[in-house]
Write an enzyme that holds these catalytic residues in place. Structure first.
Site, short mmCIF file in Angstrom:
data_model
loop_
_atom_site.label_atom_id
_atom_site.label_comp_id
_atom_site.label_asym_id
_atom_site.label_seq_id
_atom_site.Cartn_x
_atom_site.Cartn_y
_atom_site.Cartn_z
N SER A 110 44.17 36.17 37.13
CA SER A 110 45.22 36.01 38.15
C SER A 110 44.61 36.17 39.54
O SER A 110 43.66 35.48 39.88
CB SER A 110 46.36 36.99 37.86
OG SER A 110 47.54 36.62 38.52
N ASP A 250 52.26 29.42 31.23
CA ASP A 250 51.73 30.27 32.31
C ASP A 250 52.44 30.01 33.64
O ASP A 250 52.74 28.86 33.98
CB ASP A 250 50.24 29.93 32.47
CG ASP A 250 49.41 31.05 33.06
OD1 ASP A 250 49.96 31.84 33.83
OD2 ASP A 250 48.22 31.10 32.74
N HIS A 277 50.93 34.07 30.75
CA HIS A 277 49.95 34.53 31.75
C HIS A 277 48.88 35.47 31.18
O HIS A 277 47.93 35.81 31.88
CB HIS A 277 50.71 35.24 32.87
CG HIS A 277 49.97 35.34 34.17
ND1 HIS A 277 49.38 34.26 34.79
CD2 HIS A 277 49.74 36.41 34.98
CE1 HIS A 277 48.82 34.66 35.94
NE2 HIS A 277 49.01 35.96 36.06
#
Length: 299
Positions: A110, A250, A277
């Site tokens: 991320s 995601d 995610h």
């Protein structure tokens, strides 16, 4: 095969401390795998199962970025203090402090993926490989895609989110409950949420200083200092083998990852069909297989 013992400690950084944990032997012939968590302002906890990758002979380094977890908390520092450069400097300092700056692999998840990409674009001599997981190439792309994903939520849920965002009441229980609907669809599809993920989630909730300053009140309402930040323009400068990871559901949609694939010369992209995610938690067996193939290819 049992995991190698882990060692924990702190590395001095400026007048602060960066907490770290090493699983495996840093004197191994294989490069250390350094894990950059998301947020910004999250913690290493949700990435703990990646310590298993040390079984492949790669020592695994977890660390908490400044401001959260076991590292120094600074709740009184304003947004001007929390910069990308601060966290790049902290990473460089950690690599030097652990004596692995001459041989390492970065895994950034991320926000950590964007941070790792910027680090890699500078051409550090010791970097052997890069994994960019569930990360957008820019926050402009991220926000554009967030709008698309939000409009797919039940109408009343998005209306609740918009109402509280307009009123500045994003810390209300009603906003939190509506936010969970998005998170359960696009952040972690497991039910219940794994304990390691909950630990990181609550760490942000308990000290949101960094997250609020740089990101904002939620994944999809980015109003912090990163709202215009991009690593798209420097991704072509990444020269090491790069693995891109994303989930079919995601929040980092394919459109946000595509510039990495287009620009990085030596990049491959794995999409996890049953994940959002957090593929390392949502599809752990396939995740280990993909990582093992990549790591053995660059050892």
């Amino acid at each position: 095969m049992s995991l190698a013992p882990s060692a924990k400690g702190t590395v001095p950084f400026k007048e602060f401390e960066t907490w770290y944990r090493v699983t495996g032997d840093l004197d191994s012939e294989r490069p250390a795998l350094v894990l950059l968590h998301g947020g910004p302002g999250s913690t290493h906890d949700y990435m703990l199962n990646m310590a298993e990758l040390s079984e492949l002979g790669f020592p695994v380094v977890h660390y908490d970025q400044l401001g959260n977890g076991g590292s120094t908390h600074l709740p009184d520092r304003g947004a001007a203090f929390w910069t990308v450069k601060l966290f790049l400097d902290e990473l460089d300092n950690l690599l030097q402090g652990l004596g692995i700056a001459d041989k390492y692999v970065l895994f950034g998840q991320s926000w950590g993926g964007m941070l790792a990409a910027r680090h890699a674009s500078k051409g550090p001599e010791g970097l052997r490989g890069l994994v960019i997981a569930n990360a957008p190439a820019s926050y402009q792309l991220w926000l554009r895609e967030m709008k698309v994903l939000r409009e797919q939520l039940p109408e009343e849920v998005n209306a609740t989110l918009l109402r509280h965002e307009a009123a500045g009441t994003t810390q209300s229980d009603e906003y939190f409950d509506a936010m969970r609907v998005f998170y359960e669809k696009h952040v972690c599809r497991l039910s219940p949420w794994p304990r390691d993920y909950m630990a990181s989630f609550m760490e942000i909730y308990n000290d949101p200083t960094v997250y609020y300053a740089m990101n904002g009140p939620s994944e999809f309402h980015v109003i912090g200092t990163l709202k215009d930040w991009s690593v798209e323009e420097c991704s072509a400068d990444i020269e090491v083998p790069t693995l891109l990871i994303s989930g079919r559901y995601d929040e980092a949609t394919p459109a946000t990852v595509q510039p990495f694939y287009d620009n990085i010369p030596d990049a491959r992209w794995e999409i996890f069909e049953e994940s959002s995610h957090l593929p390392h938690l949502e599809e752990p067996e396939r995740f280990r297989e993909v990582m093992a193939e990549f790591l053995k290819g660059i050892a």
